[in-house]
Scaffold this motif. Structure first.
Motif, PDB file in Angstrom:
ATOM      1  N   ASN A   7      -8.858   5.636   8.405  1.00 45.85           N
ATOM      2  CA  ASN A   7      -8.310   5.434   9.746  1.00 45.85           C
ATOM      3  C   ASN A   7      -8.025   3.965  10.035  1.00 45.85           C
ATOM      4  OD1 ASN A   7      -8.492   8.173  10.317  1.00 45.85           O
ATOM      5  ND2 ASN A   7     -10.585   8.000  11.087  1.00 45.85           N
ATOM      6  N   LEU A   8      -8.739   3.056   9.349  1.00 46.28           N
ATOM      7  CA  LEU A   8      -8.623   1.636   9.645  1.00 46.28           C
ATOM      8  C   LEU A   8      -7.880   0.844   8.581  1.00 46.28           C
ATOM      9  CD1 LEU A   8     -12.318   1.019  10.760  1.00 46.28           C
ATOM     10  CD2 LEU A   8     -10.379   1.627  12.197  1.00 46.28           C
ATOM     11  N   PHE A   9      -7.738   1.401   7.392  1.00 43.03           N
ATOM     12  CA  PHE A   9      -7.332   0.601   6.239  1.00 43.03           C
ATOM     13  C   PHE A   9      -6.468   1.430   5.302  1.00 43.03           C
ATOM     14  CE2 PHE A   9      -8.261  -0.666   1.834  1.00 43.03           C
ATOM     15  CZ  PHE A   9      -8.012  -2.029   1.871  1.00 43.03           C
ATOM     16  N   ARG A  10      -5.495   0.764   4.648  1.00 42.49           N
ATOM     17  CA  ARG A  10      -4.667   1.468   3.672  1.00 42.49           C
ATOM     18  C   ARG A  10      -4.310   0.539   2.515  1.00 42.49           C
ATOM     19  NH1 ARG A  10      -0.431   2.213   6.439  1.00 42.49           N
ATOM     20  NH2 ARG A  10       1.122   0.979   5.316  1.00 42.49           N
ATOM     21  N   LEU A  11      -4.587   0.985   1.315  1.00 40.32           N
ATOM     22  CA  LEU A  11      -4.225   0.286   0.084  1.00 40.32           C
ATOM     23  C   LEU A  11      -3.409   1.245  -0.758  1.00 40.32           C
ATOM     24  CD1 LEU A  11      -4.652  -2.092  -2.018  1.00 40.32           C
ATOM     25  CD2 LEU A  11      -6.601  -0.776  -2.834  1.00 40.32           C
ATOM     26  N   ASP A  12      -2.183   0.846  -1.142  1.00 40.32           N
ATOM     27  CA  ASP A  12      -1.296   1.731  -1.893  1.00 40.32           C
ATOM     28  C   ASP A  12      -0.971   1.142  -3.261  1.00 40.32           C
ATOM     29  OD1 ASP A  12      -1.088   3.682   0.061  1.00 40.32           O
ATOM     30  OD2 ASP A  12       0.609   2.702   1.044  1.00 40.32           O
ATOM     31  N   SER A  13      -1.206   1.943  -4.297  1.00 42.17           N
ATOM     32  CA  SER A  13      -0.739   1.690  -5.652  1.00 42.17           C
ATOM     33  C   SER A  13      -1.115   0.296  -6.173  1.00 42.17           C
ATOM     34  CB  SER A  13       0.783   1.869  -5.712  1.00 42.17           C
ATOM     35  OG  SER A  13       1.229   1.845  -7.046  1.00 42.17           O
ATOM     36  N   ALA A  14      -2.420   0.109  -6.390  1.00 45.83           N
ATOM     37  CA  ALA A  14      -2.909  -1.129  -6.996  1.00 45.83           C
ATOM     38  C   ALA A  14      -3.025  -0.944  -8.502  1.00 45.83           C
ATOM     39  CB  ALA A  14      -4.262  -1.515  -6.411  1.00 45.83           C
ATOM     40  N   ASN A  15      -2.425  -1.869  -9.257  1.00 51.62           N
ATOM     41  CA  ASN A  15      -2.460  -1.813 -10.712  1.00 51.62           C
ATOM     42  C   ASN A  15      -2.704  -3.211 -11.263  1.00 51.62           C
ATOM     43  OD1 ASN A  15      -1.354   1.056 -11.691  1.00 51.62           O
ATOM     44  ND2 ASN A  15      -0.174   0.439  -9.891  1.00 51.62           N
ATOM     45  N   GLY A  16      -3.465  -3.284 -12.370  1.00 48.51           N
ATOM     46  CA  GLY A  16      -3.648  -4.576 -13.014  1.00 48.51           C
ATOM     47  C   GLY A  16      -5.070  -4.802 -13.462  1.00 48.51           C
TER      48      GLY A  16
ATOM     49  N   GLU B 217       0.509  -5.580   7.977  1.00 50.64           N
ATOM     50  CA  GLU B 217       0.798  -4.978   6.679  1.00 50.64           C
ATOM     51  C   GLU B 217       1.386  -6.024   5.733  1.00 50.64           C
ATOM     52  OE1 GLU B 217       3.133  -1.168   4.643  1.00 50.64           O
ATOM     53  OE2 GLU B 217       3.640  -1.806   6.692  1.00 50.64           O
ATOM     54  N   LEU B 218       0.828  -6.092   4.525  1.00 48.37           N
ATOM     55  CA  LEU B 218       1.340  -6.935   3.452  1.00 48.37           C
ATOM     56  C   LEU B 218       1.991  -6.021   2.423  1.00 48.37           C
ATOM     57  CD1 LEU B 218      -1.807  -9.213   2.877  1.00 48.37           C
ATOM     58  CD2 LEU B 218      -0.136  -9.289   4.737  1.00 48.37           C
ATOM     59  N   ARG B 219       3.185  -6.392   1.947  1.00 47.41           N
ATOM     60  CA  ARG B 219       3.919  -5.528   1.026  1.00 47.41           C
ATOM     61  C   ARG B 219       4.312  -6.306  -0.228  1.00 47.41           C
ATOM     62  NH1 ARG B 219       6.017  -5.147   5.868  1.00 47.41           N
ATOM     63  NH2 ARG B 219       7.868  -6.365   5.250  1.00 47.41           N
ATOM     64  N   HIS B 220       4.473  -5.550  -1.314  1.00 50.53           N
ATOM     65  CA  HIS B 220       4.936  -6.103  -2.591  1.00 50.53           C
ATOM     66  C   HIS B 220       4.072  -7.289  -3.025  1.00 50.53           C
ATOM     67  CE1 HIS B 220       8.812  -4.581  -0.617  1.00 50.53           C
ATOM     68  NE2 HIS B 220       8.406  -3.641  -1.463  1.00 50.53           N
TER      69      HIS B 220
ATOM     70  N   VAL C   7      -4.432   2.811  -8.038  1.00 50.10           N
ATOM     71  CA  VAL C   7      -5.516   2.985  -7.065  1.00 50.10           C
ATOM     72  C   VAL C   7      -4.948   2.959  -5.641  1.00 50.10           C
ATOM     73  CG1 VAL C   7      -7.590   1.937  -6.097  1.00 50.10           C
ATOM     74  CG2 VAL C   7      -7.275   2.029  -8.582  1.00 50.10           C
ATOM     75  N   SER C   8      -5.332   3.945  -4.855  1.00 48.54           N
ATOM     76  CA  SER C   8      -4.951   4.011  -3.444  1.00 48.54           C
ATOM     77  C   SER C   8      -6.172   4.384  -2.616  1.00 48.54           C
ATOM     78  CB  SER C   8      -3.837   5.029  -3.208  1.00 48.54           C
ATOM     79  OG  SER C   8      -2.646   4.646  -3.873  1.00 48.54           O
TER      80      SER C   8
ATOM     81  N   SER D 265      -3.175 -10.023 -14.227  1.00 45.53           N
ATOM     82  CA  SER D 265      -2.265  -9.868 -13.094  1.00 45.53           C
ATOM     83  C   SER D 265      -2.644  -8.638 -12.280  1.00 45.53           C
ATOM     84  CB  SER D 265      -0.815  -9.741 -13.575  1.00 45.53           C
ATOM     85  OG  SER D 265      -0.644  -8.565 -14.347  1.00 45.53           O
ATOM     86  N   LEU D 266      -2.219  -8.652 -11.019  1.00 48.25           N
ATOM     87  CA  LEU D 266      -2.496  -7.556 -10.105  1.00 48.25           C
ATOM     88  C   LEU D 266      -1.274  -7.346  -9.230  1.00 48.25           C
ATOM     89  CD1 LEU D 266      -4.597  -5.598  -8.742  1.00 48.25           C
ATOM     90  CD2 LEU D 266      -5.143  -7.501  -7.207  1.00 48.25           C
ATOM     91  N   THR D 267      -0.867  -6.090  -9.073  1.00 44.00           N
ATOM     92  CA  THR D 267       0.220  -5.748  -8.155  1.00 44.00           C
ATOM     93  C   THR D 267      -0.265  -4.672  -7.192  1.00 44.00           C
ATOM     94  OG1 THR D 267       1.148  -4.038  -9.615  1.00 44.00           O
ATOM     95  CG2 THR D 267       1.982  -6.285  -9.879  1.00 44.00           C
ATOM     96  N   ILE D 268       0.156  -4.780  -5.936  1.00 40.28           N
ATOM     97  CA  ILE D 268      -0.209  -3.809  -4.908  1.00 40.28           C
ATOM     98  C   ILE D 268       1.050  -3.504  -4.104  1.00 40.28           C
ATOM     99  CG2 ILE D 268      -1.646  -3.338  -2.895  1.00 40.28           C
ATOM    100  CD1 ILE D 268      -3.655  -5.368  -3.963  1.00 40.28           C
ATOM    101  N   SER D 269       1.369  -2.233  -3.960  1.00 45.76           N
ATOM    102  CA  SER D 269       2.561  -1.854  -3.208  1.00 45.76           C
ATOM    103  C   SER D 269       2.446  -2.276  -1.752  1.00 45.76           C
ATOM    104  CB  SER D 269       2.791  -0.345  -3.305  1.00 45.76           C
ATOM    105  OG  SER D 269       3.895   0.042  -2.531  1.00 45.76           O
ATOM    106  N   SER D 270       1.314  -1.975  -1.121  1.00 45.71           N
ATOM    107  CA  SER D 270       1.101  -2.406   0.267  1.00 45.71           C
ATOM    108  C   SER D 270      -0.383  -2.408   0.589  1.00 45.71           C
ATOM    109  CB  SER D 270       1.854  -1.508   1.253  1.00 45.71           C
ATOM    110  OG  SER D 270       1.301  -0.202   1.262  1.00 45.71           O
TER     111      SER D 270
END
Length: 396
Positions: free
Chosen positions: A127-136, A200-203, A122-123, A188-193
């Motif tokens: 303009n205000l928000f970005r969620l990259d590669s959520a799995n779980g 920005e929060l990563r890994h 899920v991504s 469990s849940l993982t999110i690239s960023s």
């Protein structure tokens, strides 16, 4: 029969926001002695979102134990939830881009609910928000009516009667506790960023489990501002609130200042720290907590404070001398704050340098002007972010 039904979110001082539109389907049911029984029903909305509903609901009496509702969302493209998701991102639907799939099931028995939400690549980008590669898989667990029996209220009471301040020994004990958390978790849940520029929060990695009427965050970890963040907590989704313990390792003050151009170069150094935070009913004005951070030796980033920051602390108790405005070294940096009823109080703030027993730099918090409203602080940060974004767009 439902045809063209819409569901909107009404908010104070704002136009209603459409959540689900074009709801359609045929609902088959029976009604016997005040018990409404719904046979398996498929309902669809604009955007090809499908909801499968079945269950029973008491009418005309208070026997809530007879309530049993089961709702399923089969694997669906996230774009089908464009309207409700853009409400969360705070942007216009047409300016938000979605990718990936989700699946959900939720069962309500009496006042208790349980289920799970599954995410697949899920991504979300706006303009205000970005969620990259959520799995779980995220568990859904709790009660609709928590009332005064919420376990978070007990945590708040413990916070009030707890320790006077966080110690480095407790910090090391907390790190050891996290290292002993099993690698495998029920959910469990993982999110690239995850980003809300310039933050920005990563890994991101989260280990979850169902625990009574709560969701237990057994462990979470992510990278941000040059440091590693980790911790554990408890979430009560339906208005119960959240309780977290957060550990910080090697947070870069230079990275934080670089992210906000107006304060770039103010202070350098790496810090460790620990935060306890409880927000009952997700209400900022009821938040309770405490935090302590301290500067640590780091070959990657020397501890330095600029003359500009010293001058901006003119309301503080300061002794400082430096030729030509050169940033000064400091060998002690400590920040301790407490949060109560939405007010952030500074119990200790010291940035100092001692050489040969002589303290030639001494910055301390004022014993009088040491409190700020958390809501006001968050609004100030949000306004700063908006100015940064507007300036970047103008330069572009």
């Amino acid at each position: 029969t439902l045809q063209g039904l819409s569901l909107s979110l009404a908010r104070q001082a704002a136009e209603p926001v459409p959540l689900l539109t074009g709801i359609r389907g045929a609902v088959a049911f029976t009604l016997d002695k005040g018990l409404l029984t719904i046979k398996e029903t498929t309902i669809r909305t604009d955007g090809d979102l499908t909801l499968i509903l079945t269950g029973s609901l008491p009418l005309g009496h208070n026997d809530r134990s007879a309530t049993r509702i089961h709702l399923t969302v089969p694997w669906t493209e996230v774009a089908a939830l464009r309207s409700p998701l853009t409400v969360l991102t705070g942007d216009q639907p047409d300016a938000t881009h979605f990718a990936g799939q989700l699946q959900a099931n939720l069962e309500l028995i009496g006042q208790e609910y349980h289920g799970a939400l599954s995410l697949r690549n899920v991504s979300i980008r706006s303009n205000l928000f970005r969620l990259d590669s959520a799995n779980g898989v995220i568990p859904l667990q709790g009660r609709i009516d928590q009332g005064s029996t919420s376990p978070l209220n007990q945590v708040v009471a413990q916070q009030r009667a707890g320790r006077s301040h966080i110690t480095k020994h407790e910090y090391r004990t907390a790190l050891e506790r996290l290292s002993n958390v099993p690698a495998r978790a029920p959910f469990s849940l993982t999110i690239s960023s995850l980003a809300y520029d310039p933050i920005e929060l990563r890994h991101i990695e989260v280990a979850l489990a169902s625990s009574g009427n709560q969701i237990a965050v057994q462990r979470f970890a992510f990278d941000a501002s040059g440091g590693r963040w980790s911790g554990w907590g408890t979430v009560e989704p339906m208005g119960g609130g959240i309780a977290l313990t957060v550990l910080t390792e090697g947070l870069s003050l230079r990275a934080i200042c670089d992210a906000f151009p107006p304060i770039k170069g103010y202070i350098h150094g790496r810090i460790n720290g620990m935060t306890d935070l409880v927000i009952p009913r997700f209400a900022i004005d009821q938040a309770q907590g405490s935090a302590r951070f301290w500067a640590v030796d780091s070959p990657q980033e020397k501890r330095k404070i600029s003359r500009t920051l010293i001058e901006r602390l003119a309301g503080q108790q300061i002794r400082y001398f430096s030729l030509f405005g050169v940033p000064r070294r400091y060998n002690r940096g400590v920040l301790e704050v407490a949060l109560k009823a939405g007010d952030l109080s500074f119990h200790e703030l010291e940035i100092s340098h001692t050489a040969l027993g002589f303290k030639d730099l001494d910055v301390r918090v004022s014993p009088t002007f040491n409190k700020i409203g958390l809501t006001h602080l968050l609004e100030s940060i949000s306004e700063t972010i908006e100015r940064i974004r507007s300036s970047a767009e103008t330069n572009h």
